[in-house]
Design an enzyme around this catalytic site. Structure first.
Site, mmCIF file in Angstrom:
data_model
loop_
_atom_site.group_PDB
_atom_site.id
_atom_site.type_symbol
_atom_site.label_atom_id
_atom_site.label_comp_id
_atom_site.label_asym_id
_atom_site.label_seq_id
_atom_site.Cartn_x
_atom_site.Cartn_y
_atom_site.Cartn_z
ATOM 1 N N ASN A 5 0.870 -1.180 0.000
ATOM 2 C CA ASN A 5 0.000 0.000 0.000
ATOM 3 C C ASN A 5 0.910 1.234 0.000
ATOM 4 O O ASN A 5 1.523 1.541 1.015
ATOM 5 C CB ASN A 5 -0.884 -0.036 1.260
ATOM 6 C CG ASN A 5 -1.689 1.235 1.442
ATOM 7 O OD1 ASN A 5 -1.795 2.051 0.532
ATOM 8 N ND2 ASN A 5 -2.264 1.391 2.633
ATOM 9 N N TRP A 6 0.974 1.879 -1.140
ATOM 10 C CA TRP A 6 1.894 3.024 -1.269
ATOM 11 C C TRP A 6 1.344 4.292 -0.609
ATOM 12 O O TRP A 6 2.030 5.298 -0.528
ATOM 13 C CB TRP A 6 2.210 3.294 -2.744
ATOM 14 C CG TRP A 6 3.261 2.377 -3.306
ATOM 15 C CD1 TRP A 6 3.863 1.323 -2.673
ATOM 16 C CD2 TRP A 6 3.856 2.438 -4.621
ATOM 17 N NE1 TRP A 6 4.780 0.719 -3.502
ATOM 18 C CE2 TRP A 6 4.801 1.395 -4.706
ATOM 19 C CE3 TRP A 6 3.666 3.269 -5.720
ATOM 20 C CZ2 TRP A 6 5.550 1.160 -5.851
ATOM 21 C CZ3 TRP A 6 4.428 3.040 -6.867
ATOM 22 C CH2 TRP A 6 5.354 1.999 -6.927
ATOM 23 N N LYS A 7 0.080 4.270 -0.204
ATOM 24 C CA LYS A 7 -0.546 5.442 0.431
ATOM 25 C C LYS A 7 -0.343 6.689 -0.446
ATOM 26 O O LYS A 7 -0.357 6.567 -1.672
ATOM 27 C CB LYS A 7 0.009 5.631 1.843
ATOM 28 C CG LYS A 7 -0.058 4.346 2.671
ATOM 29 C CD LYS A 7 0.212 4.572 4.111
ATOM 30 C CE LYS A 7 0.251 3.248 4.833
ATOM 31 N NZ LYS A 7 0.289 3.400 6.267
ATOM 32 N N HIS A 58 -9.368 1.220 5.428
ATOM 33 C CA HIS A 58 -8.068 1.402 6.088
ATOM 34 C C HIS A 58 -8.231 2.376 7.253
ATOM 35 O O HIS A 58 -8.998 3.340 7.170
ATOM 36 C CB HIS A 58 -7.055 1.942 5.076
ATOM 37 C CG HIS A 58 -5.649 1.881 5.566
ATOM 38 N ND1 HIS A 58 -5.152 2.786 6.480
ATOM 39 C CD2 HIS A 58 -4.642 1.007 5.312
ATOM 40 C CE1 HIS A 58 -3.898 2.483 6.752
ATOM 41 N NE2 HIS A 58 -3.554 1.399 6.054
ATOM 42 N N GLU A 79 -6.500 4.716 8.263
ATOM 43 C CA GLU A 79 -6.221 6.131 7.941
ATOM 44 C C GLU A 79 -7.434 6.786 7.273
ATOM 45 O O GLU A 79 -7.678 7.976 7.454
ATOM 46 C CB GLU A 79 -4.959 6.232 7.065
ATOM 47 C CG GLU A 79 -3.716 5.951 7.895
ATOM 48 C CD GLU A 79 -2.522 5.427 7.123
ATOM 49 O OE1 GLU A 79 -2.526 5.465 5.885
ATOM 50 O OE2 GLU A 79 -1.575 4.951 7.787
ATOM 51 N N GLU A 118 -5.221 -5.109 10.787
ATOM 52 C CA GLU A 118 -4.150 -4.132 10.978
ATOM 53 C C GLU A 118 -4.380 -3.372 12.287
ATOM 54 O O GLU A 118 -5.115 -2.362 12.293
ATOM 55 C CB GLU A 118 -4.153 -3.118 9.832
ATOM 56 C CG GLU A 118 -3.933 -3.732 8.470
ATOM 57 C CD GLU A 118 -3.360 -2.698 7.504
ATOM 58 O OE1 GLU A 118 -2.277 -2.956 6.985
ATOM 59 O OE2 GLU A 118 -3.976 -1.644 7.315
ATOM 60 N N GLY A 146 2.972 1.702 10.984
ATOM 61 C CA GLY A 146 4.024 2.710 10.855
ATOM 62 C C GLY A 146 4.787 2.996 12.137
ATOM 63 O O GLY A 146 5.535 3.967 12.214
ATOM 64 N N SER A 181 3.656 -2.639 10.377
ATOM 65 C CA SER A 181 5.103 -2.725 10.591
ATOM 66 C C SER A 181 5.718 -4.045 10.140
ATOM 67 O O SER A 181 6.640 -4.554 10.782
ATOM 68 C CB SER A 181 5.448 -2.436 12.054
ATOM 69 O OG SER A 181 5.110 -1.103 12.389
ATOM 70 N N GLY A 186 2.825 -1.301 4.321
ATOM 71 C CA GLY A 186 2.862 0.123 4.003
ATOM 72 C C GLY A 186 4.279 0.566 3.689
ATOM 73 O O GLY A 186 4.781 0.389 2.580
ATOM 74 N N GLY A 187 4.965 1.116 4.688
ATOM 75 C CA GLY A 187 6.291 1.711 4.500
ATOM 76 C C GLY A 187 7.278 0.833 3.753
ATOM 77 O O GLY A 187 8.001 1.312 2.870
HETATM 78 C C1 PEP Z 1 -0.658 0.024 6.388
HETATM 79 O O1 PEP Z 1 -0.846 1.238 6.544
HETATM 80 O O2 PEP Z 1 -1.480 -0.649 5.765
HETATM 81 C C2 PEP Z 1 0.553 -0.554 6.958
HETATM 82 C C3 PEP Z 1 0.535 -1.815 7.229
HETATM 83 O O3 PEP Z 1 1.617 0.307 7.174
HETATM 84 P P1 PEP Z 1 3.084 -0.083 7.724
HETATM 85 O O4 PEP Z 1 3.487 -1.362 7.051
HETATM 86 O O5 PEP Z 1 3.925 1.068 7.353
HETATM 87 O O6 PEP Z 1 2.923 -0.266 9.211
#
Ligand code: PEP
Length: 254
Positions: free
Chosen positions: A10-12, A93, A95, A165, A171, A211, A232-233
């Site tokens: 997920n590049w957000k 999500h 966010e 999640e 993050g 994470s 994500g990241g």
């Molecule tokens: C996400 O936002 O879906 C996520 C899992 O982020 P991260 O891997 O950066 O925790």
């Protein structure tokens, strides 16, 4: 782990065309790791370009509107995402829930719209740290899912994926224990069985997200009933994302 684990990046709100080279590199390496299903959800502006760059991996959207068309400035419908090359959409999500006030009811409406348009859905759920500390995480997640999942979904195992999640793990570099992840995924599975019946529900993959990095991926992916990861990241560079894909592939070989 699932028969074919699903690793989704997920590049957000990250990425311009300069990042297409990362998508290309992820795609090329994924062609050698066919036992893992790999996908990317870039921002809307890059869906079409990523779709044109890649041959193997799936491309999806990070959200869609619940309506088909109309006066909704700045929004994108499921049909429009599909037209741009998306095959799936991430919905609910945390966010979106936090920053845009999305409710379970709205997420349910978006889910119905996305499935009707022909997109597969990755439905996210997750509790706050406070809810976990109160010992209410499983009941909270069950309520989130029951309030946003349609009562019946045709071929549910093909079109629906759940992503667990925990909000406090996104993050932050912090993750739940594998025991806690396993317990939550079993609890989510029970909700799916109740809604869709044993056979269909067993085919729905439940991803863990929060994470996930190359150095913890193997441990997290090996937790009970984890069918893959939403990342994500660590999905923003081919190097770190492929480290996670490789971990999933190696687990398949064990
Ligand atoms: C996400 O936002 O879906 C996520 C899992 O982020 P991260 O891997 O950066 O925790």
């Amino acid at each position: 782990m699932a028969e074919r684990p699903y690793i989704v990046g997920n590049w957000k709100m990250n990425g311009t065309r300069a990042m297409l080279s990362e998508a290309r590199a992820i795609d090329r390496s994924s062609q050698r790791l066919m036992k893992v299903e790999v996908a990317l959800a870039p921002p809307f502006t890059l869906i079409h370009a990523v779709h044109r760059e890649v041959e193997q991996i799936g491309v999806g959207a990070q959200d869609c509107h619940a309506g088909e068309e109309g006066a909704h400035t700045g929004d994108i419908s499921a049909g429009m995402a599909l037209d741009a090359g998306a095959k799936f959409v991430i919905l609910g999500h945390s966010e979106r829930r936090q920053n845009h006030g999305e409710t379970n009811t709205l997420i349910g409406q978006k889910t119905v719209a996305a499935l009707a348009a022909g997109l597969r859905v990755i439905l996210c759920c997750g509790e706050t740290e406070e809810t976990r500390d109160e010992g209410k995480a499983e009941s909270f997640i069950a309520r989130q899912l029951r309030a946003s999942l349609p009562d019946s979904v045709e071929n549910v195992e093909d079109v629906l994926t759940i992503a667990y999640e925990p909000i406090w793990a996104i993050g932050t570099g912090r993750t739940p224990t594998v025991e806690d992840i396993g317990a939550m995924h079993r609890s989510i599975r029970a909700v799916l069985v109740d809604l869709y019946g044993e056979e269909a529900a067993q085919g729905v993959r439940i991803l863990y997200g929060g994470s996930v990095k190359p150095d913890n991926a193997k441990e997290l992916l090996a937790a009970d009933d984890v069918g893959g990861a939403l990342v994500g990241g660590a999905s923003l560079t081919a190097e770190s994302f492929l480290g996670i894909v490789l971990a999933a592939a190696e687990l398949q070989d064990q």
